[in-house]
Motif scaffolding. Sequence first.
Motif, mmCIF file in Angstrom:
data_model
loop_
_atom_site.group_PDB
_atom_site.id
_atom_site.type_symbol
_atom_site.label_atom_id
_atom_site.label_comp_id
_atom_site.label_asym_id
_atom_site.label_seq_id
_atom_site.Cartn_x
_atom_site.Cartn_y
_atom_site.Cartn_z
ATOM 1 N N VAL A 33 0.862 -1.179 0.000
ATOM 2 C CA VAL A 33 0.000 0.000 0.000
ATOM 3 C C VAL A 33 0.898 1.229 0.000
ATOM 4 O O VAL A 33 1.719 1.408 0.902
ATOM 5 C CB VAL A 33 -0.931 0.040 1.223
ATOM 6 C CG1 VAL A 33 -1.761 1.322 1.208
ATOM 7 C CG2 VAL A 33 -1.850 -1.175 1.241
ATOM 8 N N ASN A 34 0.772 2.055 -1.030
ATOM 9 C CA ASN A 34 1.462 3.344 -1.058
ATOM 10 C C ASN A 34 0.507 4.352 -0.432
ATOM 11 O O ASN A 34 -0.409 4.849 -1.091
ATOM 12 C CB ASN A 34 1.823 3.742 -2.492
ATOM 13 C CG ASN A 34 2.608 5.044 -2.552
ATOM 14 O OD1 ASN A 34 2.798 5.717 -1.538
ATOM 15 N ND2 ASN A 34 3.051 5.408 -3.733
ATOM 16 N N MET A 250 -2.727 8.230 13.427
ATOM 17 C CA MET A 250 -1.861 7.371 12.630
ATOM 18 C C MET A 250 -0.846 8.254 11.906
ATOM 19 O O MET A 250 -1.040 9.464 11.808
ATOM 20 C CB MET A 250 -2.693 6.563 11.640
ATOM 21 C CG MET A 250 -3.661 5.587 12.309
ATOM 22 S SD MET A 250 -4.926 4.920 11.188
ATOM 23 C CE MET A 250 -6.171 6.232 11.260
ATOM 24 N N VAL A 251 0.223 7.634 11.403
ATOM 25 C CA VAL A 251 1.301 8.399 10.770
ATOM 26 C C VAL A 251 1.729 7.707 9.479
ATOM 27 O O VAL A 251 1.773 6.469 9.412
ATOM 28 C CB VAL A 251 2.517 8.522 11.717
ATOM 29 C CG1 VAL A 251 3.667 9.271 11.033
ATOM 30 C CG2 VAL A 251 2.123 9.221 13.012
ATOM 31 N N ILE A 252 2.047 8.508 8.469
ATOM 32 C CA ILE A 252 2.621 7.990 7.225
ATOM 33 C C ILE A 252 4.054 8.490 7.102
ATOM 34 O O ILE A 252 4.298 9.699 7.157
ATOM 35 C CB ILE A 252 1.826 8.428 5.991
ATOM 36 C CG1 ILE A 252 0.379 7.942 6.084
ATOM 37 C CG2 ILE A 252 2.481 7.897 4.709
ATOM 38 C CD1 ILE A 252 -0.531 8.498 4.994
ATOM 39 N N ALA A 288 2.293 3.819 8.502
ATOM 40 C CA ALA A 288 2.252 3.315 7.127
ATOM 41 C C ALA A 288 3.405 3.951 6.350
ATOM 42 O O ALA A 288 4.135 4.802 6.879
ATOM 43 C CB ALA A 288 0.907 3.636 6.485
ATOM 44 N N VAL A 289 3.561 3.551 5.092
ATOM 45 C CA VAL A 289 4.674 4.068 4.293
ATOM 46 C C VAL A 289 4.159 4.546 2.940
ATOM 47 O O VAL A 289 3.201 4.004 2.389
ATOM 48 C CB VAL A 289 5.779 2.991 4.113
ATOM 49 C CG1 VAL A 289 5.284 1.819 3.278
ATOM 50 C CG2 VAL A 289 7.054 3.593 3.528
ATOM 51 N N GLY A 290 4.807 5.599 2.421
ATOM 52 C CA GLY A 290 4.444 6.120 1.114
ATOM 53 C C GLY A 290 5.667 6.611 0.362
ATOM 54 O O GLY A 290 6.749 6.753 0.940
ATOM 55 N N ASN A 327 3.374 -5.090 8.403
ATOM 56 C CA ASN A 327 2.149 -4.326 8.650
ATOM 57 C C ASN A 327 2.265 -2.905 8.117
ATOM 58 O O ASN A 327 1.290 -2.348 7.585
ATOM 59 C CB ASN A 327 1.830 -4.292 10.143
ATOM 60 C CG ASN A 327 1.243 -5.595 10.649
ATOM 61 O OD1 ASN A 327 0.711 -6.396 9.875
ATOM 62 N ND2 ASN A 327 1.344 -5.822 11.944
ATOM 63 N N ILE A 328 3.431 -2.291 8.279
ATOM 64 C CA ILE A 328 3.651 -0.932 7.771
ATOM 65 C C ILE A 328 3.403 -0.884 6.265
ATOM 66 O O ILE A 328 2.799 0.060 5.750
ATOM 67 C CB ILE A 328 5.084 -0.459 8.105
ATOM 68 C CG1 ILE A 328 5.178 -0.078 9.579
ATOM 69 C CG2 ILE A 328 5.497 0.724 7.220
ATOM 70 C CD1 ILE A 328 6.581 0.281 10.040
#
Length: 346
Positions: A33-34, A250-252, A288-290, A327-328
């Motif tokens: 997931v981006n 939450m944080v990206i 999460a990561v983008g 998970n990230i």
Amino acid sequence: MSTLVEKEHRIYTDTRSLKAYLLKNIRENGGWVNAHMHGDRAFTIDYEGFEVYQTQTLIEKWDTLDRIKKSMTEEDYYRQFSMGIERMIEQGVTAVGSFIDVDPICEERAINAALKAREIYKKDITIKFVNQTLKGVIDKEARYWFDKGAEKVDIIGGLPRRDLRDHGEGMDAVHMDVLLQTAKSQGKMVHVHVDQFNSKDEKETELVADKTIEHGMEGRVVAIHSISITAHDEAYRQMLYNKMRQAQMMVIACPFAWIDSPRREDHGPTRNAITPADELTKAGIPVAVGTDNIADYMLPFSDGDMWEELKLLITGCRYTDLEAAINIATKNGRMVLGLEPYAAVK
């Protein structure tokens, strides 16, 4: 004799390698997931633009971007956004959150093109749109375009620093009020660019936490970047994490976006320019990561490689919990896009 390419292929397909283990588990957990990109600007860098990149700060680029945005037609935006989405699909990305400029310069050309592209690619990837507030939300004209964009996107986007710069102290808080009131009235989440300058002078993540609680938007607000958290001492960080837990924030993280953060002369904790995913996860805050920008004025050398982003995050944070890293890249990304319900990290 085996070539270097053949050797690398064996390393990365050998089930004993860390990369193969992570990629296998990412696929088995729903795919990459981006969580954050700017698809409408993807692959727009040129030589003239690179010269700008070399000499200007991020804040200066906010306005310099107008040069290319003015010249882009809806067809141009469709082409660039489609290139960015195809870059995601070829990597096995199954969902993406993309900010789209909706402002006095590009008006609705970018969002209309992106909506058209989403229809074309809907069988291949899930796309959530967020309106980019590069001109703020306080000026009359900027607010007009913010309101129009808010109606067309899935998630309300923000950039409090813009109105702080243009209108002075306290206007970042007003910016947050506008975002949260709009999101609450429309039943949408909020994604906000904050703490981008790796400076102890920034406390935007705390502002977002406070405003989230004030507006009763717990579990619906996501901070993007939050680099400057690590410029503060541990006592402040732990206080902040407690507030963030209360706000169910939450944080990206977009590691490559800030790895070029310039050297600073101010003093503070030894740190790099990467979101502290290790501390956030330990504190129970989903990360999460983008990719952020892809080959544009902001990040001319980024090619939107999800593996490189995750690798840099793991390395930069000395992140040794591989299950949390999976998970990230997967579950948490779906969570920040509203595709899965909020659940604090255990």
